[in-house]
Design an enzyme around this catalytic site. Structure first.
Site, PDB file in Angstrom:
ATOM      1  N   TYR A  23      61.012 -22.748  14.262  1.00  0.00           N
ATOM      2  CA  TYR A  23      61.858 -22.184  15.317  1.00  0.00           C
ATOM      3  C   TYR A  23      63.149 -22.985  15.497  1.00  0.00           C
ATOM      4  O   TYR A  23      64.083 -22.518  16.132  1.00  0.00           O
ATOM      5  CB  TYR A  23      61.121 -22.162  16.661  1.00  0.00           C
ATOM      6  CG  TYR A  23      59.856 -21.347  16.700  1.00  0.00           C
ATOM      7  CD1 TYR A  23      59.515 -20.474  15.671  1.00  0.00           C
ATOM      8  CD2 TYR A  23      58.983 -21.448  17.782  1.00  0.00           C
ATOM      9  CE1 TYR A  23      58.345 -19.737  15.716  1.00  0.00           C
ATOM     10  CE2 TYR A  23      57.818 -20.713  17.843  1.00  0.00           C
ATOM     11  CZ  TYR A  23      57.492 -19.868  16.807  1.00  0.00           C
ATOM     12  OH  TYR A  23      56.334 -19.143  16.867  1.00  0.00           O
ATOM     13  N   HIS A  44      51.107 -23.002  10.327  1.00  0.00           N
ATOM     14  CA  HIS A  44      51.764 -21.782  10.804  1.00  0.00           C
ATOM     15  C   HIS A  44      51.352 -20.539  10.017  1.00  0.00           C
ATOM     16  O   HIS A  44      51.305 -19.441  10.559  1.00  0.00           O
ATOM     17  CB  HIS A  44      53.282 -21.976  10.722  1.00  0.00           C
ATOM     18  CG  HIS A  44      54.051 -21.112  11.664  1.00  0.00           C
ATOM     19  ND1 HIS A  44      55.322 -21.404  12.076  1.00  0.00           N
ATOM     20  CD2 HIS A  44      53.741 -19.949  12.287  1.00  0.00           C
ATOM     21  CE1 HIS A  44      55.755 -20.478  12.909  1.00  0.00           C
ATOM     22  NE2 HIS A  44      54.819 -19.575  13.046  1.00  0.00           N
ATOM     23  N   SER A  81      47.174 -20.805  12.277  1.00  0.00           N
ATOM     24  CA  SER A  81      47.796 -19.585  12.782  1.00  0.00           C
ATOM     25  C   SER A  81      47.915 -18.589  11.637  1.00  0.00           C
ATOM     26  O   SER A  81      48.213 -18.972  10.500  1.00  0.00           O
ATOM     27  CB  SER A  81      49.187 -19.907  13.347  1.00  0.00           C
ATOM     28  OG  SER A  81      49.838 -18.739  13.797  1.00  0.00           O
ATOM     29  N   LEU A 137      52.817  -8.892  24.804  1.00  0.00           N
ATOM     30  CA  LEU A 137      53.512  -7.773  25.447  1.00  0.00           C
ATOM     31  C   LEU A 137      54.020  -6.765  24.426  1.00  0.00           C
ATOM     32  O   LEU A 137      54.769  -5.850  24.764  1.00  0.00           O
ATOM     33  CB  LEU A 137      54.679  -8.290  26.299  1.00  0.00           C
ATOM     34  CG  LEU A 137      54.308  -9.314  27.381  1.00  0.00           C
ATOM     35  CD1 LEU A 137      55.527  -9.679  28.206  1.00  0.00           C
ATOM     36  CD2 LEU A 137      53.194  -8.791  28.268  1.00  0.00           C
TER      37      LEU A 137
END
Length: 699
Positions: free
Chosen positions: A460, A520, A551, A614
């Site tokens: 990121y 990741h 992940s 979401l």
């Protein structure tokens, strides 16, 4: 705020009160006045579909109507000052049947009527809130500019809240460029800031102005304002400069305002203003807390016991309580806190209701929203509740398996215990695609809103600025759970790469340890994955990392990892030397539940984190979610996040909008029914992000 009809009666029990909000401050008061169970009568609109029997065609139109609803929930955006009230229709109307769900949008310059039914009616807190709303005394609203070279945040600090009016950004040439270029850049920047300040704040009446910055930027801006006033013979600007107070701030970002408002220069000028008094009172509380002499207590149970004993009375007793507690949807909870306030006042103590939108209220929220200064020492207030508090704060790994712990027992600081033995908060704040230059400010806002869990990644490119929010917030390091992930695309997975990236992460973040590091993605092949895991195991043993996990692994990758752990145990000296999988992170939501992966994790007590909870907004308007949103008076986002928590996941929610950051924490005052949790879930497999879990082992 004005009374739209009659004067406020001495006894308003059971009586309707019609109000006319006039400005954003009034909208904030309206938000605090309206509670679940109240009756609201106001103007609204509704889309009506009509059918022409002759042609069998339909047409839609929006009709305006006056409506009365029994409130089920409220939603307030402090940035736009939009207040939406939802509830069940209780007045007969041809366009809105009795019992149907509807919303009323409360707006400035449009009257509405509020009725607080008996037996609760207008309790003492609601009555005081109403009187404050009707007060003409709006003095003390402080204009503030928190700035640094190229950045300025223009705020208005009222008696009850802090409002970010606008943000100004400008590119300033570096000092290595010619000095004239930089001076010209600063002049352009000051021009933009002054123009924005004049648009955002009314200086026609004398108003204090606070200018804060690192270095000399704020002082130079004050001189710039004075010069403009002198050159243009502008008496208003000259007075603005005259009344301006310059103070030091660590940065020009909005979070620095909290510290600025406590500076001696500001408190000396604003000592009679409400927020200044509250800041001093909170400082007094923390000073007493450090002394540990039994006169400073916080938390609902301890404070309630002290109040019952009459220890918060005359002679220095003070109750500090956040107004957010009186917005609870649980009537019994609201009544309890009203009774506490009434008891303190009856005993002769001071009851101070703080605004959760001010710095003092945010500090109080870290203490459970309630604290007290006692007029005599008490030393045993937490003995009965310590074990119970610990039980509430630390919940089982897959908390949806135990319905008894749901509902009010979950809190934003509740945690799950990991296989490593450490604890992880059940709500995380994600920083994917958060701009590096804004990450510190945004994460500090999140910490101030109550988040204690941050999720970043080396890829990121913002893990350093994100971690910088921890010291900026003033919170203890041990209270924050910080996650990062390895590797990055330009540095493929493998032992050497991960060893180096762990050290880089510690250096970038400035942390002495990282709470959780995840691999990741599984790309790289079996040997690369084994080497990467070995590097993380060694990092744990070296004290650099506390917990590790993966992940985006598929079940086949997870099974392979179990084999690697056994191999490492054999190679490195026996059981435990191969590491423990503490956490797994995947995209999870009702349209992607990954039952095989989740089941694998549950069988091994691996905590499951959910990113994209979401669905990036792509499922807004889903009929089932909307229905539950209306039923509980919550946003669709809050329904989806609550669903995630009740499924046993740890959702990682991301936003850069201050109001949304706060809104997304509103998950712990309601509970979905078991049938509703099941009903939202689908059998779809619809990722909205990437899906490395499907990749073969050899890739």
């Amino acid at each position: 705020m004005k009374l739209a009809k009659r004067k406020l009666p001495a006894d308003i029990e059971g009586q309707p009160v019609s109000l006319l909000p006039e400005d954003p401050e009034d909208m904030w008061h309206a938000y605090n006045l309206i509670s679940t169970g109240d009756i609201i009568h106001g103007h609204t609109s509704r889309k009506v579909v009509r059918k022409n029997d002759a042609t069998d065609q339909t047409s839609a139109e929006r009709v305006h109507l006056d409506l009365a609803i029994r409130v089920r929930g409220t939603s307030f955006d402090p940035i736009t000052s939009i207040l939406r009230v939802t509830g069940a229709v209780i007045s007969e109307n041809e366009h809105a049947p009795l019992g149907s769900q509807h919303s009323i949008e409360v707006e400035p310059h449009r009257a509405f009527t509020i009725i607080k039914p008996e037996p609760e009616g207008w309790d003492s807190v609601a009555t005081e809130t109403l009187r404050e709303a009707l007060s003409d005394d709006k003095d003390g609203a402080l204009a503030a500019v928190v700035m640094q070279e190229g950045i300025a945040n223009i705020c208005l600090v009222t008696q009850f809240r802090t409002v970010l009016k606008t943000r100004v950004e400008s590119v300033i040439p570096k000092k290595r460029d010619t000095s004239s270029d930089q001076e010209a850049g600063m002049r352009r920047f000051f021009e933009k800031v002054l123009a924005s300040l004049q648009r955002a704040v009314d200086f026609s009446q004398s108003r204090p102005l606070l200018l804060a910055s690192p270095g000399f930027v704020a002082n130079d801006f004050k001189n710039f304002i004075a010069g403009k006033g002198r050159d243009n013979s502008d008496k208003v600007l000259a007075n603005v400069a005259k009344l301006a107070t310059v103070v030091h701030a660590n940065t020009g970002h909005i979070h620095s305002l909290n510290e600025v408002l406590k500076s001696p220069e500001v408190l000396a000028k604003m000592k009679d203003v409400r927020f200044a008094k509250e800041a001093l009172l909170m400082d007094s509380f923390f000073d007493m807390l450090k002394l540990d002499d039994g006169r400073a207590w916080y938390g609902s149970k301890a404070v309630e016991k002290a109040v019952d004993e009459g220890a918060v009375g005359p002679g220095g007793g003070a109750l500090l309580i956040n107004n957010s507690l009186f917005r609870s949807q649980n009537l019994a909870v609201r009544k309890k806190y009203v009774a506490i306030v009434d008891k303190v006042k009856a005993d002769g103590g001071e009851a101070r209701i703080l605004s959760s939108d001010h710095e003092s209220g945010q500090r109080l929220s870290m203490l459970g929203d309630i604290a007290a200064i006692l007029n005599y020492p008490m030393h045993d207030l937490d003995e009965d509740s310590e074990e119970e508090e610990e039980e509430q704060a630390v919940i089982p790994r897959h908390h949806e398996d135990d319905p008894a712990i749901m509902g009010s027992r979950l809190r934003i600081d509740s945690t799950v215990k990991l296989n490593s033995g450490y604890h992880m908060p059940i709500l995380g704040f994600g920083v994917y695609q958060t701009p590096r230059e804004n990450a510190t400010e945004i994460c500090t806002l999140a910490l101030n809103a109550g988040y204690r869990h941050m999720d970043s990644a080396t890829a990121y490119r913002n893990q350093g600025p994100s971690a910088a929010s921890i010291p900026a917030s003033g919170l203890p390091r041990e209270d924050i759970f910080f996650t990062t992930k390895v590797p990055v695309k330009k540095k493929p997975l493998g032992y050497d790469t991960v060893c180096a990236l762990v050290d880089d992460a510690l250096k970038e973040t400035g942390l002495t340890y990282i709470d959780l590091i995840l691999i990741h993605w599984p790309y790289g092949g079996p040997e690369a994955r084994k080497g990467a895991w070995k590097a993380l195991v060694e990092a744990v043993e070296a004290g650099k990392v506390r917990s590790i996990g993966v992940s985006n692994y598929g079940v086949h990758h997870l099974a392979e990892l179990e084999g690697h752990i056994k191999e490492l145990e054999a190679e490195r000296g026996g059981p435990g030397r191969g590491g423990a999988i503490s956490v797994g992170q995947w995209e999870l939501h009702p349209w992607l539940t990954r039952p095989d992966i989740v089941q694998w994790c549950r069988e091994r007590n691996v905590a499951v984190q959910a990113y994209c909870p979401l669905v990036r907004g792509e499922r807004w308007g889903d009929a089932k979610v909307v229905a539950m949103s209306r039923k509980y008076g919550k946003t669709e986002a809050q329904i989806l996040l609550r669903w995630s928590i009740q499924r046993g996941y740890v959702p990682l929610v991301k936003s850069v909008t201050p109001s949304r950051i706060v809104e997304n924490t509103g998950l712990f005052d309601f509970e979905l029914a078991d049938a509703e949790v099941e009903d939202i879930k689908t059998d779809e497999y619809k990722p909205i992000a990437w899906d490395p879990a499907m990749e073969p082992l050899e890739k």
